[in-house]
Design a protein around this motif. Structure first.
Motif, short mmCIF file in Angstrom:
data_model
loop_
_atom_site.label_atom_id
_atom_site.label_comp_id
_atom_site.label_asym_id
_atom_site.label_seq_id
_atom_site.Cartn_x
_atom_site.Cartn_y
_atom_site.Cartn_z
N ALA A 126 10.72 43.32 15.96
CA ALA A 126 11.92 43.18 15.13
C ALA A 126 13.11 42.91 16.05
N VAL A 127 13.72 41.75 15.87
CA VAL A 127 14.89 41.40 16.68
C VAL A 127 16.12 41.97 15.97
N VAL A 128 16.77 42.93 16.62
CA VAL A 128 17.88 43.65 15.97
C VAL A 128 19.12 43.67 16.87
N LYS A 129 19.26 42.60 17.67
CA LYS A 129 20.44 42.56 18.55
C LYS A 129 21.70 42.31 17.73
N ALA A 130 22.84 42.42 18.41
CA ALA A 130 24.15 42.22 17.76
C ALA A 130 24.26 43.06 16.49
N ALA A 151 22.03 44.51 14.75
CA ALA A 151 21.06 44.04 13.75
C ALA A 151 21.68 42.91 12.93
N TYR A 152 22.12 41.87 13.66
CA TYR A 152 22.73 40.69 13.03
C TYR A 152 23.84 41.12 12.07
N GLY A 153 24.63 42.10 12.52
CA GLY A 153 25.79 42.54 11.73
C GLY A 153 25.44 43.46 10.56
N LEU A 155 14.40 44.60 26.15
CA LEU A 155 15.73 44.02 26.35
C LEU A 155 15.56 42.51 26.50
N LEU A 156 16.16 41.76 25.60
CA LEU A 156 16.02 40.29 25.68
C LEU A 156 16.99 39.68 26.67
N GLY A 157 18.09 40.37 26.93
CA GLY A 157 19.09 39.82 27.84
C GLY A 157 18.73 40.11 29.29
N LEU A 183 7.26 39.36 31.07
CA LEU A 183 7.48 38.17 31.89
C LEU A 183 7.86 37.01 30.97
N LYS A 184 9.05 36.46 31.22
CA LYS A 184 9.49 35.37 30.34
C LYS A 184 9.26 34.02 31.02
N VAL A 185 8.67 33.11 30.27
CA VAL A 185 8.33 31.79 30.79
C VAL A 185 9.28 30.77 30.16
N THR A 210 7.72 33.39 25.65
CA THR A 210 8.60 32.24 25.84
C THR A 210 9.50 32.15 24.61
N HIS A 211 10.47 31.25 24.67
CA HIS A 211 11.40 31.11 23.54
C HIS A 211 11.56 29.64 23.22
N PHE A 212 11.50 29.32 21.92
CA PHE A 212 11.60 27.92 21.49
C PHE A 212 13.07 27.49 21.39
N ASN A 264 9.99 32.83 17.03
CA ASN A 264 11.12 33.39 16.30
C ASN A 264 10.92 33.01 14.83
N SER A 265 11.93 33.22 13.97
CA SER A 265 11.72 32.95 12.55
C SER A 265 11.23 31.53 12.32
N ALA A 266 11.95 30.54 12.87
CA ALA A 266 11.57 29.15 12.62
C ALA A 266 10.20 28.83 13.21
N VAL A 278 4.96 38.34 17.03
CA VAL A 278 6.06 37.41 16.70
C VAL A 278 7.37 38.18 16.83
N ARG A 279 8.45 37.44 17.10
CA ARG A 279 9.77 38.07 17.26
C ARG A 279 10.66 37.58 16.13
N VAL A 280 10.85 38.43 15.14
CA VAL A 280 11.53 37.97 13.93
C VAL A 280 12.93 38.57 13.84
N GLY A 281 13.90 37.68 13.71
CA GLY A 281 15.28 38.11 13.48
C GLY A 281 15.71 37.73 12.08
N LEU A 282 16.23 36.51 11.94
CA LEU A 282 16.89 36.08 10.70
C LEU A 282 16.04 36.27 9.44
N PRO A 309 23.97 30.61 9.84
CA PRO A 309 23.89 31.97 9.29
C PRO A 309 23.94 33.06 10.36
N TRP A 310 23.31 32.82 11.52
CA TRP A 310 23.30 33.82 12.59
C TRP A 310 24.75 34.18 12.97
N GLU A 311 25.56 33.14 13.15
CA GLU A 311 26.95 33.38 13.58
C GLU A 311 27.76 34.05 12.47
C1 LIG Z 1 14.76 35.47 22.65
C2 LIG Z 1 14.89 35.54 21.16
N1 LIG Z 1 13.80 35.76 20.43
C3 LIG Z 1 13.84 35.82 19.08
C4 LIG Z 1 15.04 35.66 18.41
C5 LIG Z 1 15.04 35.74 16.90
O1 LIG Z 1 15.39 34.50 16.35
P1 LIG Z 1 15.53 34.33 14.77
O2 LIG Z 1 16.73 35.11 14.36
O3 LIG Z 1 15.75 32.87 14.60
O4 LIG Z 1 14.27 34.84 14.17
C6 LIG Z 1 16.20 35.41 19.15
C7 LIG Z 1 17.46 35.21 18.42
O5 LIG Z 1 18.46 34.76 18.87
C8 LIG Z 1 16.13 35.34 20.55
O6 LIG Z 1 17.20 35.10 21.30
#
Ligand SMILES: Cc1ncc(COP(=O)(O)O)c(C=O)c1O
Length: 384
Positions: free
Chosen positions: A39-43, A45-47, A87-89, A132-134, A168-170, A208-210, A225-229, A363-365
């Motif tokens: 569950a991607v809950v940064k910022a 949790a997207y506000g 930590l994604l950052g 490890l991020k590729v 990895t990240h698309f 990610n979501s897309a 899977v890493r799901v945010g939006l 929408p993210w912003e």
């Molecule tokens: C590294 C990473 N993974 C996953 C996500 C989640 O993306 P989404 O909100 O499009 O599902 C983000 C969002 O910015 C991201 O930076």
């Protein structure tokens, strides 16, 4: 509770936590059972508010939380001492010691980071977990794909660093299927070049979501899977195939009418007089503006819902006030009337996608732009 929290609301957000939980379950059900849910809950949790969202996602069974930084991770640690957190950052050198203190997994992209995390793990007397991020074409964090094996060997040789995942990240999952497929293939090839890699003991993730639109079925190397939006019920793009998952919006945005008045044709509205009334009009002045999260770019473009009718925004959105046209509403509109900025009212709806489009944004912003002065009201909380 502060005294101001008990005041009647002027502008507020409603967060439907039961919808969030249903969304997680629907997304999970649309994926092979072997896939774990990050569950991607940064910022915040997207506000939406991190403590409430994280608590509900724990209840719903999220496997791991992904946040941007240590402060966000600490908020989750107040809810759970041991729920896995990534930590994604990039971690800053003076943050290294918190990795062990808060039991966090760090994203690793460089030899220097592996050395630092190894030293931090030695100092703490316990290994630091890393994913490890590729970099397969995002051009942001991560080790460039063809240099991954060397970094992987360095991790394996570091006694105080423990590999917990590879990802990895698309870059364009929402707009370029061919490039996403290339990134996915590069990632799979890269994994194949890492001797002794045991996916069963690691999180292997890319989507990610897309990305979920093109997730391969069970059997490949991916197991998370890493799901945010999408968990917030918002599609990553208007024609997304993910519409078939039927997630529901979690967020809605509300304000009220502060004043209704009549003005003659030809009157200029708001700063800069960018709208001149074309007819004798009735206008409503709303108790929200860009100081709350309405984008000024939506001036003269957006609309709001009052009694289920779309009322266009007239003139420039101000810091605390916005003017809308209510001339066509037959009913009297009393001061204090509820107004929907994003969400449903009667049979009408303003989607977050539309609200974002009026602001030339995404929408993210927009979710991250709702300001601190706007209270979040939680429907169906778990008693935090
Ligand atoms: C590294 C990473 N993974 C996953 C996500 C989640 O993306 P989404 O909100 O499009 O599902 C983000 C969002 O910015 C991201 O930076």
């Amino acid at each position: 509770m502060s005294a101001s929290a008990q005041l009647p609301p002027r502008c507020w957000v409603e967060i439907d936590l039961a919808a969030l939980e249903r969304n997680l379950k629907l997304i999970r059900a649309s994926l092979p059972a072997s896939i774990r849910y990050v569950a991607v809950v940064k910022a915040d949790a997207y506000g939406h508010g991190l403590p409430h969202v994280a608590a509900r996602l724990m209840h719903a069974g999220a496997d791991l939380f992904a946040v941007a930084n240590i402060a966000e991770a600490m908020t989750i640690r107040e809810l759970s001492a041991d729920w896995p957190i990534l930590l994604l950052g990039a971690t800053l050198p003076d943050e290294d010691r918190y990795l062990a203190d808060y039991d966090l997994a760090a994203t690793v992209s460089s030899a220097d980071e592996v050395r630092r995390f190894d030293a931090a793990g030695r100092a703490a007397g316990k290994p630091i977990a890393v994913h490890l991020k590729v970099d397969t074409g995002m051009g942001r964090l991560g080790v460039w794909h063809d240099r991954t094996p060397a970094l992987y060997e360095q991790i394996r040789a570091s006694a105080s660093v423990r590999l917990a995942g590879v990802f990895t990240h698309f870059a364009s999952a929402d707009e370029d299927a061919a490039f996403t497929a290339r990134q996915r293939a590069l990632f799979v090839d890269t994994l194949g070049a890492l001797p002794g890699l045991d996916p069963a003991r690691l999180f292997i993730h890319a989507d990610n979501s897309a990305g979920l639109e093109s997730t391969p079925g069970a059997g490949g190397p991916f197991n998370a899977v890493r799901v945010g939006l999408l968990q917030f019920g918002v599609l990553p793009h208007p024609h997304s195939l993910l519409a078939r998952v039927h997630t529901e919006p979690v967020f809605s945005f509300h304000t009220r009418v502060g004043l209704v008045k009549e003005l003659p044709a030809g009157t200029g509205i708001s700063y800069g007089r960018t709208h001149l009334l074309q007819r004798d009009s009735r206008i409503a002045i709303l108790t929200a503006g860009y100081g709350d999260g309405l984008a000024r770019a939506a001036s003269n473009r957006g609309a709001v819902l009052i009694r289920g009718h779309r009322c266009p925004i007239l003139g420039r959105i101000c810091m605390d006030q916005t003017v809308v046209d209510v001339t066509d509403l037959r009913e009297p509109i009393p001061c204090g009337e509820a107004v929907v900025l994003v969400g449903r009212q009667r049979d009408a709806e303003i989607s977050l996608a539309e609200f974002s489009h009026w602001a030339d944004s995404i929408p993210w912003e927009m979710l991250c732009s709702v300001t601190k002065r706007v209270p979040r009201h939680y429907k169906t909380p778990l008693g935090l």
